[in-house]
Design a protein around this motif. Structure first.
Motif, PDB file in Angstrom:
ATOM      1  N   ALA A 186       0.869  -1.190   0.085  1.00  0.00           N
ATOM      2  CA  ALA A 186       0.025  -0.052  -0.007  1.00  0.00           C
ATOM      3  C   ALA A 186       0.865   1.370   0.126  1.00  0.00           C
ATOM      4  CB  ALA A 186      -0.850   0.124   1.389  1.00  0.00           C
ATOM      5  N   PHE A 187       1.951   1.128   0.746  1.00  0.00           N
ATOM      6  CA  PHE A 187       2.959   2.397   0.646  1.00  0.00           C
ATOM      7  C   PHE A 187       3.680   2.564  -0.685  1.00  0.00           C
ATOM      8  CE2 PHE A 187       7.029   4.255   1.392  1.00  0.00           C
ATOM      9  CZ  PHE A 187       6.993   5.286   2.174  1.00  0.00           C
ATOM     10  N   LEU A 188       3.724   1.515  -1.489  1.00  0.00           N
ATOM     11  CA  LEU A 188       4.423   1.714  -2.834  1.00  0.00           C
ATOM     12  C   LEU A 188       3.526   2.362  -3.596  1.00  0.00           C
ATOM     13  CD1 LEU A 188       6.270  -1.924  -2.932  1.00  0.00           C
ATOM     14  CD2 LEU A 188       7.372   0.347  -2.696  1.00  0.00           C
ATOM     15  N   ALA A 189       2.153   1.795  -3.387  1.00  0.00           N
ATOM     16  CA  ALA A 189       1.206   2.269  -4.163  1.00  0.00           C
ATOM     17  C   ALA A 189       0.926   3.620  -4.107  1.00  0.00           C
ATOM     18  CB  ALA A 189      -0.111   1.461  -4.348  1.00  0.00           C
ATOM     19  N   TYR A 190       0.647   4.095  -3.123  1.00  0.00           N
ATOM     20  CA  TYR A 190       0.613   5.471  -2.637  1.00  0.00           C
ATOM     21  C   TYR A 190       1.698   6.399  -3.289  1.00  0.00           C
ATOM     22  CZ  TYR A 190      -0.690   9.970   0.097  1.00  0.00           C
ATOM     23  OH  TYR A 190      -0.861  11.224   0.149  1.00  0.00           O
ATOM     24  N   TYR A 191       2.794   6.093  -2.890  1.00  0.00           N
ATOM     25  CA  TYR A 191       3.936   7.115  -3.487  1.00  0.00           C
ATOM     26  C   TYR A 191       4.271   6.914  -4.789  1.00  0.00           C
ATOM     27  CZ  TYR A 191       4.572   8.571   1.310  1.00  0.00           C
ATOM     28  OH  TYR A 191       4.392   9.078   2.527  1.00  0.00           O
ATOM     29  N   ILE A 192       3.795   5.976  -5.543  1.00  0.00           N
ATOM     30  CA  ILE A 192       3.719   5.927  -7.058  1.00  0.00           C
ATOM     31  C   ILE A 192       2.907   7.655  -7.378  1.00  0.00           C
ATOM     32  CG2 ILE A 192       2.891   4.944  -9.186  1.00  0.00           C
ATOM     33  CD1 ILE A 192       3.349   2.488  -7.996  1.00  0.00           C
ATOM     34  N   VAL A 193       1.867   7.661  -6.750  1.00  0.00           N
ATOM     35  CA  VAL A 193       1.016   8.745  -7.300  1.00  0.00           C
ATOM     36  C   VAL A 193       1.870   9.908  -6.690  1.00  0.00           C
ATOM     37  CG1 VAL A 193      -1.227   9.959  -6.789  1.00  0.00           C
ATOM     38  CG2 VAL A 193      -1.220   7.413  -6.837  1.00  0.00           C
ATOM     39  N   VAL A 194       2.567   9.949  -5.740  1.00  0.00           N
ATOM     40  CA  VAL A 194       3.178  11.011  -5.240  1.00  0.00           C
ATOM     41  C   VAL A 194       4.327  11.570  -6.188  1.00  0.00           C
ATOM     42  CG1 VAL A 194       4.950  11.901  -3.296  1.00  0.00           C
ATOM     43  CG2 VAL A 194       2.741  10.747  -2.783  1.00  0.00           C
ATOM     44  N   PHE A 195       5.049  10.450  -6.606  1.00  0.00           N
ATOM     45  CA  PHE A 195       6.089  10.955  -7.539  1.00  0.00           C
ATOM     46  C   PHE A 195       5.449  11.134  -8.972  1.00  0.00           C
ATOM     47  CE2 PHE A 195       8.754   7.909  -5.055  1.00  0.00           C
ATOM     48  CZ  PHE A 195       9.829   9.120  -4.845  1.00  0.00           C
ATOM     49  N   CYS A 196       4.516  10.708  -9.421  1.00  0.00           N
ATOM     50  CA  CYS A 196       3.712  11.416 -10.710  1.00  0.00           C
ATOM     51  C   CYS A 196       3.315  12.935 -10.275  1.00  0.00           C
ATOM     52  CB  CYS A 196       2.410  10.657 -10.837  1.00  0.00           C
ATOM     53  SG  CYS A 196       2.676   9.091 -11.797  1.00  0.00           S
ATOM     54  N   PHE A 197       2.886  12.970  -9.182  1.00  0.00           N
ATOM     55  CA  PHE A 197       2.643  14.388  -8.833  1.00  0.00           C
ATOM     56  C   PHE A 197       3.977  15.476  -8.837  1.00  0.00           C
ATOM     57  CE2 PHE A 197       2.158  17.960  -5.425  1.00  0.00           C
ATOM     58  CZ  PHE A 197       1.523  18.792  -6.270  1.00  0.00           C
ATOM     59  N   ILE A 198       4.978  15.025  -8.063  1.00  0.00           N
ATOM     60  CA  ILE A 198       6.098  15.578  -8.030  1.00  0.00           C
ATOM     61  C   ILE A 198       6.844  16.043  -9.483  1.00  0.00           C
ATOM     62  CG2 ILE A 198       8.473  15.800  -7.122  1.00  0.00           C
ATOM     63  CD1 ILE A 198       7.355  14.175  -4.498  1.00  0.00           C
ATOM     64  N   ARG A 199       6.803  15.084 -10.136  1.00  0.00           N
ATOM     65  CA  ARG A 199       7.568  14.876 -11.424  1.00  0.00           C
ATOM     66  C   ARG A 199       6.591  16.168 -12.287  1.00  0.00           C
ATOM     67  NH1 ARG A 199       8.660  10.215 -15.774  1.00  0.00           N
ATOM     68  NH2 ARG A 199       9.605  11.651 -17.413  1.00  0.00           N
ATOM     69  N   GLN A 200       5.422  15.896 -12.468  1.00  0.00           N
ATOM     70  CA  GLN A 200       4.610  16.635 -13.607  1.00  0.00           C
ATOM     71  C   GLN A 200       4.802  18.213 -12.711  1.00  0.00           C
ATOM     72  OE1 GLN A 200       5.144  14.856 -16.075  1.00  0.00           O
ATOM     73  NE2 GLN A 200       3.087  15.515 -16.782  1.00  0.00           N
ATOM     74  N   SER A 201       4.610  18.442 -11.546  1.00  0.00           N
ATOM     75  CA  SER A 201       4.598  19.795 -11.147  1.00  0.00           C
ATOM     76  C   SER A 201       5.821  20.355 -11.072  1.00  0.00           C
ATOM     77  CB  SER A 201       4.080  19.752  -9.489  1.00  0.00           C
ATOM     78  OG  SER A 201       3.006  18.999  -9.419  1.00  0.00           O
ATOM     79  N   LEU A 202       6.892  19.706 -11.028  1.00  0.00           N
ATOM     80  CA  LEU A 202       8.109  20.326 -11.192  1.00  0.00           C
ATOM     81  C   LEU A 202       8.471  20.828 -12.661  1.00  0.00           C
ATOM     82  CD1 LEU A 202      10.552  18.430  -8.711  1.00  0.00           C
ATOM     83  CD2 LEU A 202       9.955  20.901  -8.615  1.00  0.00           C
ATOM     84  N   THR A 203       8.111  19.615 -13.510  1.00  0.00           N
ATOM     85  CA  THR A 203       8.479  19.855 -15.020  1.00  0.00           C
ATOM     86  C   THR A 203       7.829  20.989 -15.382  1.00  0.00           C
ATOM     87  OG1 THR A 203       8.827  17.448 -15.370  1.00  0.00           O
ATOM     88  CG2 THR A 203       8.134  18.886 -17.224  1.00  0.00           C
ATOM     89  N   LEU A 204       6.339  21.190 -15.254  1.00  0.00           N
ATOM     90  CA  LEU A 204       5.446  22.071 -15.865  1.00  0.00           C
ATOM     91  C   LEU A 204       5.405  23.448 -15.355  1.00  0.00           C
ATOM     92  CD1 LEU A 204       2.357  19.808 -16.155  1.00  0.00           C
ATOM     93  CD2 LEU A 204       3.844  20.614 -18.108  1.00  0.00           C
ATOM     94  N   TYR A 205       5.624  23.580 -13.915  1.00  0.00           N
ATOM     95  CA  TYR A 205       5.630  24.866 -13.183  1.00  0.00           C
ATOM     96  C   TYR A 205       6.930  25.499 -12.814  1.00  0.00           C
ATOM     97  CZ  TYR A 205       0.788  23.259 -13.590  1.00  0.00           C
ATOM     98  OH  TYR A 205      -0.471  22.753 -13.968  1.00  0.00           O
TER      99      TYR A 205
END
Length: 431
Positions: A152-171
């Motif tokens: 469950a920890f792994l699954a949640y932080y997959i979403v976290v990394f998607c958010f971090i990567r796209q946020s840093l990239t776009l903004y």
């Protein structure tokens, strides 16, 4: 337009710069892994490129706001939400920061509500947010073991990394690239990807060194990989670090396999690379060999920082700085990916028998997994990883040799570097 004769033409850049370009764009190298995009689809014959070019709102793909794109009849950027439910079912949340953020917030809100309603009860949502399974009777520090809730920890932080990567990239990174003079869309993508690589791998490399510093294996003391086995108890820091690394590579594999980004020419090679990486992480965690896994993480992450930094300087046309960075990359790559990794292989081959006799059995309930044949289960993937690194190492040196002594890399550019948009002095006639 007819091409001009080559005599007397001004060189675009030094051969060393072209060598660095070659490292980034040659699909045979595959060094940039998931951080490299495919070339954009070229316009069909007779098609006139859109006059809309990158504006100062560089965080918007193609530099054009959604409203202007709709008015001009252009397709909308792939990072815009199609609605939360549609993003979830289509996995578009991996591209859309707002949808990923919403998915992140759901477990957090549920966790807080549970704490308010039942502060003394077991909160099931804690498995998503933080590492679990403390070992009873341990203190200063409290030690942790593995458990099924780690999934469950792994699954949640997959979403976290998607958010971090796209946020840093776009903004952050794309607007920064624009301010630093990178204006072409493809180059902005490259700049953002290498910037994110620097941020992630410098952070993970530093955390890995910190974890090793507080363990008997500092500094690559290979005997301790085995003589203190099994490492079934971990500090909270080590377990968090290891599972976050696991989540990061699962997130990269998800993006790659589901083709949430346009596949590159070396798509199959990248899939194989990710499978081997996940194999190593999973097995080292499962059989309680996290110290040796941490050592491999460090050797790979540190060199990736220098690789990304070299490519980023090249994007900014800082020729002298990129040449110096390339020299540093060769030194660091040689030391970390070859010398240190060969030391790890030597330790596996020579020190495996230092495992305590009672632990040389297949007894998961005691934390012991390393029967004698497991020596080769450890050695084989590490040797395969070294073979891949040696192949890349040979190609890097060959490219550099040809650039310096044979001048065979003149004006080699990949299609993704030339998307028809102006970029500083490249507005001049093709030289």
């Amino acid at each position: 337009m007819a091409s001009k004769p080559t005599a007397g033409r001004r060189k675009r850049a030094s051969s060393v710069k072209e060598a660095i370009d070659k490292i980034e764009t040659d699909p045979a190298l595959g060094l940039t892994g998931p951080f490299a995009n495919s070339p954009p689809t070229p316009p069909s014959e007779g098609e006139v490129p859109s006059p809309l070019v990158a504006q100062k709102n560089g965080h918007v793909r193609n530099g054009v706001s959604p409203k202007k794109r709709a008015k001009a009849g252009l397709p909308q950027p792939d990072f815009l939400s199609n609605g939360l439910w549609s993003d979830i079912t289509s996995l578009n949340w991996a591209r859309v920061p707002t949808s990923a953020l919403f998915l992140m917030m759901i477990p957090l809100v549920l966790y807080l509500q549970w704490q308010i309603v039942s502060p003394n009860g077991a909160n099931p949502f804690r498995y998503l947010l933080m590492v679990q399974y403390p070992v009873a009777g341990t203190s200063d520090p409290v030690m942790y073991q593995k458990g099924y809730g780690d999934v469950a920890f792994l699954a949640y932080y997959i979403v976290v990394f998607c958010f971090i990567r796209q946020s840093l990239t776009l903004y952050v990174l794309r607007p920064l690239g624009w301010k630093l003079g990178v204006q072409k869309e493809a180059k902005l993508d490259r700049f953002a990807e290498q910037g994110y690589a620097i941020i992630y791998f410098s952070t993970s490399g530093a955390l890995g060194l910190w974890a090793m510093y507080h363990s008997p294996t500092w500094y690559f003391q290979g005997r301790h990989y085995f003589q203190d086995y099994p490492y079934w108890k971990m500090t909270k820091f080590m377990k968090s670090y290891y599972l976050l690394q696991f989540s990061y590579w699962l997130h990269q594999f998800l993006i790659l396999v589901l083709r949430l980004e346009k596949p590159r020419k070396d798509f199959k090679e990248l899939v194989i690379h990710h499978i081997v990486t996940l194999w190593l992480i999973n097995w080292s965690y499962l059989v309680n060999l996290t110290p040796i896994g941490n050592a491999v993480f460090i050797t790979m992450d540190v060199s990736d920082v220098f690789l990304a930094f070299t490519l980023l300087l090249n994007k900014l046309k800082l020729e002298k700085a990129s040449v110096v960075a390339f020299g540093c990359l060769l030194f660091v790559w040689t030391y970390t990916r070859h010398y240190l990794n060969l030391c790890i292989l030597w330790d596996v081959y020579n020190h495996f028998e230092l495992i305590p006799k009672w632990a040389q059995q297949w007894a998961p309930e005691t934390g012991a997994w390393l029967v004698p044949w497991m020596k080769w289960q450890i050695f084989a993937p590490l040797a395969l990883l070294q073979a891949v690194n040696l192949f890349w190492y040979f190609l890097i040196w060959r490219i550099l040799f040809r650039a310096l002594f044979k001048n065979k890399l003149a004006d080699e550019r990949s299609d993704d570097e030339d998307d028809g948009q102006p970029d500083g002095d490249e507005n001049e006639k093709d030289d």
